[in-house]
Scaffold this motif. Sequence first.
Motif, PDB file in Angstrom:
ATOM      1  N   LEU A  15       0.825  -1.211   0.000  1.00 51.55           N
ATOM      2  CA  LEU A  15       0.000   0.000   0.000  1.00 51.55           C
ATOM      3  C   LEU A  15       0.858   1.261   0.000  1.00 51.55           C
ATOM      4  O   LEU A  15       0.552   2.239  -0.694  1.00 51.55           O
ATOM      5  N   THR A  16       1.949   1.233   0.765  1.00 46.14           N
ATOM      6  CA  THR A  16       2.816   2.409   0.863  1.00 46.14           C
ATOM      7  C   THR A  16       3.588   2.651  -0.426  1.00 46.14           C
ATOM      8  O   THR A  16       3.670   3.790  -0.907  1.00 46.14           O
ATOM      9  N   VAL A  17       4.152   1.582  -0.996  1.00 41.11           N
ATOM     10  CA  VAL A  17       4.951   1.713  -2.214  1.00 41.11           C
ATOM     11  C   VAL A  17       4.102   2.208  -3.380  1.00 41.11           C
ATOM     12  O   VAL A  17       4.567   2.995  -4.221  1.00 41.11           O
ATOM     13  N   VAL A  18       2.857   1.784  -3.440  1.00 42.24           N
ATOM     14  CA  VAL A  18       1.960   2.219  -4.523  1.00 42.24           C
ATOM     15  C   VAL A  18       1.342   3.581  -4.210  1.00 42.24           C
ATOM     16  O   VAL A  18       1.272   4.463  -5.071  1.00 42.24           O
ATOM     17  N   GLY A  19       0.878   3.765  -2.973  1.00 44.04           N
ATOM     18  CA  GLY A  19       0.094   4.942  -2.638  1.00 44.04           C
ATOM     19  C   GLY A  19       0.874   6.223  -2.466  1.00 44.04           C
ATOM     20  O   GLY A  19       0.441   7.285  -2.934  1.00 44.04           O
ATOM     21  N   VAL A  20       2.016   6.164  -1.810  1.00 42.23           N
ATOM     22  CA  VAL A  20       2.769   7.398  -1.560  1.00 42.23           C
ATOM     23  C   VAL A  20       3.291   8.022  -2.857  1.00 42.23           C
ATOM     24  O   VAL A  20       3.044   9.208  -3.117  1.00 42.23           O
ATOM     25  N   PRO A  21       4.010   7.277  -3.722  1.00 37.04           N
ATOM     26  CA  PRO A  21       4.450   7.898  -4.991  1.00 37.04           C
ATOM     27  C   PRO A  21       3.280   8.315  -5.883  1.00 37.04           C
ATOM     28  O   PRO A  21       3.349   9.364  -6.533  1.00 37.04           O
ATOM     29  N   GLY A  22       2.205   7.503  -5.910  1.00 35.21           N
ATOM     30  CA  GLY A  22       1.061   7.834  -6.763  1.00 35.21           C
ATOM     31  C   GLY A  22       0.398   9.135  -6.361  1.00 35.21           C
ATOM     32  O   GLY A  22       0.156  10.016  -7.201  1.00 35.21           O
ATOM     33  N   ASN A  23       0.102   9.285  -5.080  1.00 37.20           N
ATOM     34  CA  ASN A  23      -0.543  10.518  -4.620  1.00 37.20           C
ATOM     35  C   ASN A  23       0.397  11.709  -4.712  1.00 37.20           C
ATOM     36  O   ASN A  23      -0.047  12.826  -5.031  1.00 37.20           O
ATOM     37  N   CYS A  24       1.681  11.501  -4.439  1.00 39.11           N
ATOM     38  CA  CYS A  24       2.645  12.598  -4.591  1.00 39.11           C
ATOM     39  C   CYS A  24       2.728  13.059  -6.043  1.00 39.11           C
ATOM     40  O   CYS A  24       2.868  14.261  -6.321  1.00 39.11           O
ATOM     41  N   THR A  25       2.632  12.120  -6.970  1.00 38.58           N
ATOM     42  CA  THR A  25       2.666  12.465  -8.391  1.00 38.58           C
ATOM     43  C   THR A  25       1.472  13.318  -8.774  1.00 38.58           C
ATOM     44  O   THR A  25       1.592  14.329  -9.486  1.00 38.58           O
ATOM     45  N   VAL A  26       0.277  12.920  -8.312  1.00 39.85           N
ATOM     46  CA  VAL A  26      -0.935  13.695  -8.606  1.00 39.85           C
ATOM     47  C   VAL A  26      -0.843  15.087  -7.997  1.00 39.85           C
ATOM     48  O   VAL A  26      -1.171  16.095  -8.638  1.00 39.85           O
ATOM     49  N   VAL A  60       0.324   8.218   6.990  1.00 39.77           N
ATOM     50  CA  VAL A  60       0.227   8.204   8.447  1.00 39.77           C
ATOM     51  C   VAL A  60      -0.028   6.801   8.972  1.00 39.77           C
ATOM     52  O   VAL A  60       0.598   6.361   9.940  1.00 39.77           O
ATOM     53  N   ARG A  61      -0.941   6.081   8.340  1.00 45.08           N
ATOM     54  CA  ARG A  61      -1.299   4.769   8.892  1.00 45.08           C
ATOM     55  C   ARG A  61      -0.393   3.655   8.366  1.00 45.08           C
ATOM     56  O   ARG A  61       0.246   2.933   9.139  1.00 45.08           O
ATOM     57  N   CYS A  62      -0.331   3.485   7.045  1.00 40.17           N
ATOM     58  CA  CYS A  62       0.379   2.335   6.478  1.00 40.17           C
ATOM     59  C   CYS A  62       1.885   2.401   6.729  1.00 40.17           C
ATOM     60  O   CYS A  62       2.511   1.401   7.093  1.00 40.17           O
ATOM     61  N   LEU A  63       2.474   3.571   6.529  1.00 44.80           N
ATOM     62  CA  LEU A  63       3.927   3.702   6.716  1.00 44.80           C
ATOM     63  C   LEU A  63       4.332   3.427   8.161  1.00 44.80           C
ATOM     64  O   LEU A  63       5.317   2.720   8.423  1.00 44.80           O
ATOM     65  N   LEU A  64       3.567   3.949   9.119  1.00 48.78           N
ATOM     66  CA  LEU A  64       3.881   3.716  10.525  1.00 48.78           C
ATOM     67  C   LEU A  64       3.648   2.265  10.926  1.00 48.78           C
ATOM     68  O   LEU A  64       4.353   1.722  11.784  1.00 48.78           O
ATOM     69  N   GLU A  65       2.651   1.635  10.304  1.00 49.84           N
ATOM     70  CA  GLU A  65       2.413   0.209  10.564  1.00 49.84           C
ATOM     71  C   GLU A  65       3.600  -0.624  10.097  1.00 49.84           C
ATOM     72  O   GLU A  65       3.978  -1.616  10.740  1.00 49.84           O
ATOM     73  N   ILE A  66       4.208  -0.250   8.972  1.00 53.73           N
ATOM     74  CA  ILE A  66       5.391  -0.964   8.466  1.00 53.73           C
ATOM     75  C   ILE A  66       6.539  -0.848   9.464  1.00 53.73           C
ATOM     76  O   ILE A  66       7.201  -1.837   9.804  1.00 53.73           O
ATOM     77  N   ILE A 282      -8.532  -2.097   7.743  1.00 52.54           N
ATOM     78  CA  ILE A 282      -7.593  -1.019   7.422  1.00 52.54           C
ATOM     79  C   ILE A 282      -7.006  -1.215   6.024  1.00 52.54           C
ATOM     80  O   ILE A 282      -6.809  -0.261   5.276  1.00 52.54           O
ATOM     81  N   PHE A 283      -6.734  -2.478   5.671  1.00 52.79           N
ATOM     82  CA  PHE A 283      -6.181  -2.747   4.347  1.00 52.79           C
ATOM     83  C   PHE A 283      -7.140  -2.308   3.247  1.00 52.79           C
ATOM     84  O   PHE A 283      -6.743  -1.610   2.299  1.00 52.79           O
ATOM     85  N   PHE A 284      -8.416  -2.697   3.351  1.00 55.97           N
ATOM     86  CA  PHE A 284      -9.377  -2.356   2.304  1.00 55.97           C
ATOM     87  C   PHE A 284      -9.679  -0.862   2.280  1.00 55.97           C
ATOM     88  O   PHE A 284      -9.847  -0.284   1.203  1.00 55.97           O
ATOM     89  N   SER A 285      -9.751  -0.228   3.448  1.00 58.83           N
ATOM     90  CA  SER A 285     -10.025   1.214   3.458  1.00 58.83           C
ATOM     91  C   SER A 285      -8.826   2.006   2.951  1.00 58.83           C
ATOM     92  O   SER A 285      -8.979   3.111   2.406  1.00 58.83           O
ATOM     93  N   SER A 286      -7.615   1.458   3.121  1.00 57.29           N
ATOM     94  CA  SER A 286      -6.420   2.129   2.605  1.00 57.29           C
ATOM     95  C   SER A 286      -6.139   1.776   1.156  1.00 57.29           C
ATOM     96  O   SER A 286      -5.379   2.487   0.483  1.00 57.29           O
ATOM     97  N   LEU A 287      -6.746   0.703   0.680  1.00 57.11           N
ATOM     98  CA  LEU A 287      -6.491   0.264  -0.692  1.00 57.11           C
ATOM     99  C   LEU A 287      -6.975   1.299  -1.698  1.00 57.11           C
ATOM    100  O   LEU A 287      -6.316   1.547  -2.712  1.00 57.11           O
ATOM    101  N   TYR A 288      -8.117   1.929  -1.418  1.00 55.68           N
ATOM    102  CA  TYR A 288      -8.599   2.969  -2.326  1.00 55.68           C
ATOM    103  C   TYR A 288      -7.636   4.143  -2.372  1.00 55.68           C
ATOM    104  O   TYR A 288      -7.341   4.682  -3.445  1.00 55.68           O
ATOM    105  N   ALA A 289      -7.128   4.551  -1.196  1.00 58.19           N
ATOM    106  CA  ALA A 289      -6.196   5.678  -1.147  1.00 58.19           C
ATOM    107  C   ALA A 289      -4.932   5.385  -1.926  1.00 58.19           C
ATOM    108  O   ALA A 289      -4.277   6.304  -2.433  1.00 58.19           O
TER     109      ALA A 289
END
Length: 327
Positions: A15-26, A60-66, A282-289
Motif C-alpha cells: 500500500l505504501t509503495v503504490v500509494g505514496v508515490p502515486g498521490n505525490c505524483t498527482v 500516516v497509517r500504512c507507513l507507521l504500521e510498516i 484497514i487494508f481495504f479502506s487504505s487500498l482505495y487511497a
Amino acid sequence: MESDMLTRGLLYLFLTVVGVPGNCTVIWAFLHMAYSEHKLLPADAIVLHLACANLLVVGVRCLLEILATFELANVFSDTGCKAVIFVYRTSRSLSIWLTFVLSAFQCLSIAPPGSGWAGVRALVARHLGGIFLFLWVLNTSMSSASIAFSLGSQNDSGLMQHGINVEFCFVRFPSRLSRDANGAVQVARDVVPMALMTAASLIILVFLYRHSQQVKSLRGGAGGGGGGGKRQGSSAEQRAAKAVVALVTMYVTFYGVDNGIWVYTLTVQNTLKSSLLSDVRIFFSSLYASVSPIVIIVTNRKVSKRLSCGREDEKPVQSADTALSTM
C-alpha cells in the motif's frame, strides 16, 4: 518474525509503495499546473485535495504500521495511538466526502448553460474553499472519539470487554452502548456520501449514454460528415465514463467490505480479541487511497499530459471533457 506478521507487513508495504508515490505524483502535477497557469479549475482543486487526503491515509497509517511491524520504530504509545487513529479516521472520511463532492460537481457540469443546476455549479465553485473547511471541521469532530478512547497498551484484560484490538493500539469504550453508537456514526458517515456519490455517478453515466446515442444518430444522418470531431468527443466521453465507473466500483467494493467487517466486529463479541479483522478493514479502506491515484493518472488527460511533457504549453479546455476527465 511470525508468518502472519510478515504477511501483514508486506501488505502495508504494498500500500505504501503504490500509494505514496502515486498521490505525490498527482499532487505535484496539479501544483505545477497551478504554478504555470496561475489558476486551478474547481474540479482540479477537488482532485488535488483528494490526493492530499489519500496521502495522509497511506503515509500516516500504512507507513507507521510498516515501521512497527518490522520493529524499525514504534510510535504507538498512548499519545501516538491517539494521534495516528485520529488522523487516519479524519483523512479516510475526508477521502470519501471529497470523492462525493467531485462526483456531484461533475454531475452539475453536465447541466445545460443557463439552467438552475448550472447556477448551483457556479455557486459551489465560488465557495469551494468554504466547502473544504466545512468538511475538515465535520470529519475532525466526528473522529474526536479516537482521542479519548485510544490506548497504546493492553495491560488490563478487562479493557477487552468494550474495546477493539487494532494490533499496536487498542480502542477502549466505557460501555457497549458508546462503542455501538460510535460505530453507527462511522458507518453513517461513510454510507451517506457513498450513496449520494453513486447517484451522481449514475446520472453522469445516463447522460453520457444518451449523448452517445444522439451522436450516433447524428453521425448516421450526416453520412459521416464531420466524423473526426465527433469521434474525438465520443472517445472523451468514454474515458470519462470509464473513470466514473472505476472509482464508484472501487468505492463500493473496498469501503463496502470495510464497513461490512466493521458492523460484524461490533455485533460479534468474540471478534474483539483478534486484530485480524481490524487489519483487513484497514487494508481495504487504505487500498482505495493507494489505487485511486493510478486511476486519476490514467484517466485524467491533464495530469497524464503534464507527466509526459511537463513543460509543454497547454491551452485551457472549457468543455465537458475538462470537467469529466478530472476523474
